[in-house]
Design a protein around this motif. Structure first.
Motif, PDB file in Angstrom:
ATOM      1  N   LYS A 161       0.840  -1.202   0.000  1.00  0.00           N
ATOM      2  CA  LYS A 161       0.000   0.000   0.000  1.00  0.00           C
ATOM      3  C   LYS A 161       0.876   1.253   0.000  1.00  0.00           C
ATOM      4  O   LYS A 161       0.634   2.194  -0.743  1.00  0.00           O
ATOM      5  N   ARG A 162       1.896   1.224   0.840  1.00  0.00           N
ATOM      6  CA  ARG A 162       2.811   2.368   0.956  1.00  0.00           C
ATOM      7  C   ARG A 162       3.512   2.628  -0.375  1.00  0.00           C
ATOM      8  O   ARG A 162       3.639   3.769  -0.809  1.00  0.00           O
ATOM      9  N   HIS A 163       3.940   1.559  -1.022  1.00  0.00           N
ATOM     10  CA  HIS A 163       4.616   1.680  -2.315  1.00  0.00           C
ATOM     11  C   HIS A 163       3.658   2.243  -3.374  1.00  0.00           C
ATOM     12  O   HIS A 163       4.014   3.152  -4.126  1.00  0.00           O
TER      13      HIS A 163
ATOM     14  N   TYR B 206       1.069   4.075  -2.853  1.00  0.00           N
ATOM     15  CA  TYR B 206       0.744   5.451  -2.503  1.00  0.00           C
ATOM     16  C   TYR B 206       1.894   6.403  -2.738  1.00  0.00           C
ATOM     17  O   TYR B 206       1.700   7.609  -2.844  1.00  0.00           O
ATOM     18  N   SER B 207       3.110   5.898  -2.837  1.00  0.00           N
ATOM     19  CA  SER B 207       4.267   6.780  -3.009  1.00  0.00           C
ATOM     20  C   SER B 207       4.182   7.576  -4.307  1.00  0.00           C
ATOM     21  O   SER B 207       4.793   8.632  -4.421  1.00  0.00           O
TER      22      SER B 207
ATOM     23  N   PHE C 118       1.212   7.278   5.278  1.00  0.00           N
ATOM     24  CA  PHE C 118       2.011   6.553   4.285  1.00  0.00           C
ATOM     25  C   PHE C 118       3.427   7.099   4.141  1.00  0.00           C
ATOM     26  O   PHE C 118       4.314   6.396   3.683  1.00  0.00           O
TER      27      PHE C 118
ATOM     28  N   TRP D   7       3.678  -1.292   9.630  1.00  0.00           N
ATOM     29  CA  TRP D   7       2.364  -1.139  10.244  1.00  0.00           C
ATOM     30  C   TRP D   7       2.099  -2.355  11.107  1.00  0.00           C
ATOM     31  O   TRP D   7       1.972  -3.467  10.620  1.00  0.00           O
TER      32      TRP D   7
END
Length: 137
Positions: free
Chosen positions: A68-70, A72-73, A86, A92
């Motif tokens: 998710k973080r990737h 969203y980057s 993020f 997390w």
């Protein structure tokens, strides 16, 4: 929305906004290492949810936090809290959910301090200046 730019118009368009549970509603191991009890306790807490664009939420699906973080980057989100989560957190887990939960609750408390109905009534009393009685000639 409270942490956003003061010049931004604050509104929530439910047709385009979705609640994203960062820790999934149905986590699968090993991406999410959490006990059933902790999952139940922290799933729907403020520290575990962010608002995202509905299309982005569909693309985030049941991904791990790192995925998710990737994903969203490459987005710049109009929601400051979502960006904070993020960008700030590298992992997390229960500890980071608790930390973020405390941050969000404190943010809300500081925003709403003085915004209670009681404080509104007290402020209104102070602002209403009694007018002088008419002078009879």
């Amino acid at each position: 929305m409270l942490t956003g730019n003061l010049n931004n118009k604050l509104h929530l368009n439910k047709a385009f906004t979705s609640v994203e549970h960062i820790l999934l509603q149905k986590p699968s191991a090993p991406a999410w290492n959490i006990s059933e009890e902790q999952h139940k306790e922290w799933l729907h807490r403020l520290g575990n949810i962010v608002l995202v664009d509905m299309k982005k939420n569909a693309s985030l699906s049941n991904s791990s936090f790192l995925d998710k973080r990737h994903k969203y980057s490459s987005y710049i989100e109009g929601r400051a809290n979502t960006n904070h989560v993020f960008i700030t957190y590298l992992q997390w887990n229960v500890g980071t959910i608790q930390q973020n939960h405390t941050r969000v609750v404190n943010l809300l408390k500081s925003y709403y301090t003085g915004n209670s109905l009681q404080s509104f009534k007290e402020l209104k009393k102070k602002l209403i200046v009694p007018t002088a009685a008419p002078v009879l000639a």
